[in-house]
Design an enzyme around this catalytic site. Structure first.
Site, short mmCIF file in Angstrom:
data_model
loop_
_atom_site.label_atom_id
_atom_site.label_comp_id
_atom_site.label_asym_id
_atom_site.label_seq_id
_atom_site.Cartn_x
_atom_site.Cartn_y
_atom_site.Cartn_z
N CYS A 275 -51.76 37.31 15.21
CA CYS A 275 -52.32 37.70 13.91
C CYS A 275 -51.76 39.02 13.39
O CYS A 275 -51.30 39.12 12.25
CB CYS A 275 -53.85 37.73 13.99
SG CYS A 275 -54.54 39.00 15.08
N HIS A 322 -59.18 40.31 15.03
CA HIS A 322 -58.36 39.39 14.24
C HIS A 322 -58.12 39.94 12.84
O HIS A 322 -58.99 40.61 12.27
CB HIS A 322 -59.05 38.02 14.15
CG HIS A 322 -58.16 36.96 13.57
ND1 HIS A 322 -57.12 36.41 14.27
CD2 HIS A 322 -58.15 36.37 12.35
CE1 HIS A 322 -56.50 35.51 13.51
NE2 HIS A 322 -57.10 35.48 12.34
N HIS A 334 -53.13 33.61 7.65
CA HIS A 334 -53.15 34.25 8.96
C HIS A 334 -52.53 33.35 10.03
O HIS A 334 -52.23 32.17 9.80
CB HIS A 334 -54.58 34.62 9.36
CG HIS A 334 -55.47 33.43 9.63
ND1 HIS A 334 -56.47 33.47 10.58
CD2 HIS A 334 -55.51 32.19 9.09
CE1 HIS A 334 -57.09 32.29 10.61
NE2 HIS A 334 -56.54 31.51 9.71
#
Length: 359
Positions: A275, A322, A334
């Site tokens: 990420c 994240h 993402h």
């Protein structure tokens, strides 16, 4: 006359075997009755998602350790080079001092007044004595330079050793978090293996559908109305929101070109991403250097409220473990987790929203 023999009694050994067999059968039956039922697909998915989250936390910590390791190694290498150059300079100064000492020794060890009396040319002797005074001054200067260089080298060696010690500790942290992440991923795979082939195929199909782009998606990031697949396969309208800056628009457009690339643990592109690797890469393509991990990216730029989100902003979830790029209309772009691909997804399906940052 008929035989009236008594029936043969079973041996003690045979009775023991039969008894043990019966007991084992009862025990197995009891265990089967009390065994934990096989987890359902939804239970497996929930546990796997939790393990993926824990693996992502460990991965981000590993990313941070890797970034720190690279920085420390550069600093240690630079200090070691500086120490080596300083040692060469010190050796040169010592050589110069040796030459001066040799010249002084060769000038003779007689008392100057005696040398003057014995000299056939007093004027010449006085010229030599004057040169000797200058030689002594040069020698003193060389000694001062040597002492200063020695002190500087000692400090540089100490700094270099400190960097090398810190580097060793960071490498240990990096390896620990790599192992932790690998362990979580292995546990997740073990859980997935409890599902049937058909159930695993269905979960994989859901992920593939989530990664697929619908026909007529936007050609650029944040400047057209378009739609994309959510984590459940439904279409999500990206809206027509305007980026807050050209930088954010460029970063989102760069990330857009990576849709469909696989998630890769500690990946920074261009073949795979985790990420924070995706967000760092996207902003680098836009001309801005941001740090490597979610834990540090969250402290860059300007914090903004959720209501202020614009395409290109960084959005953080699940206790900063994240990150993704806001794409408009409650959607982020993402790299989700192992086994998936870079994709657009509704913020409602990613995890607990934490905060957002505008670079």
């Amino acid at each position: 006359m008929g035989s009236h023999r008594r029936p043969k009694q079973p041996s003690r050994a045979r009775v023991t075997v039969l008894t043990a067999t019966a007991a084992a059968a009862v025990a197995l039956t009891s265990q089967a009755a009390h065994a934990d039922p096989k987890p359902t697909k939804s239970e497996v998915k929930a546990k796997v998602d939790k393990l993926y989250h824990e693996a992502e936390v460990a991965t981000e910590k590993a990313n941070g350790a890797k970034e720190q390791q690279d920085k420390l190694k550069k600093q240690a290498d630079a200090l070691q080079d500086k120490v080596a150059r300083g040692q060469d300079e010190l050796n040169t100064l010592r050589g110069q001092l040796g030459s001066l000492a040799t010249a002084q020794y060769r000038s003779g060890g007689l008392d100057p007044s005696v040398q003057l009396l014995l000299s056939s040319d007093p004027d010449s002797f006085l010229d030599q004595a004057s040169a000797l005074d200058q030689l002594s001054a040069k020698q003193a200067d060389s000694l001062e330079k040597i002492q200063a260089k020695q002190r500087a080298l000692a400090q540089q060696r100490k700094e270099a050793q400190g960097k090398l010690t810190a580097l060793a500790e960071v490498r240990e942290t990096l390896n620990e978090n790599k192992k932790k992440s690998q362990g979580k991923l292995a546990a997740a795979q073990k859980l997935l293996n409890t599902l049937t082939a058909a159930e695993r195929a269905k979960m994989a199909e859901d992920d593939r559908r989530a990664a697929n782009r619908a026909a007529g998606e936007r050609a650029g990031a944040g400047n057209k109305t378009s739609s994309s697949s959510s984590s459940s396969g439904e279409q999500v309208d990206l809206g027509n929101e305007v980026p807050a800056s050209a930088l954010g628009a460029a970063a989102l457009q760069a990330a857009h070109t990576q849709v469909g690339k696989p998630y890769g643990r500690m990946g920074t592109g261009p073949s795979s991403y985790d990420c924070s690797g995706l967000t760092q890469w996207a902003y680098a393509q836009a001309g801005a250097q941001i740090t490597r991990t979610t834990f540090t990216q969250i402290n860059q730029g300007t914090r903004i409220a959720r209501s202020q989100l614009k395409p290109g902003d960084l959005v953080f979830f699940s206790n900063t473990s994240h990150v993704g790029l806001y794409a408009g209309n409650n959607t982020v772009l993402h790299a989700p987790y192992p086994g998936t691909y870079v994709r657009y997804e509704s913020m409602n399906t990613i995890g607990a929203y934490q905060t957002a940052v505008r670079i």
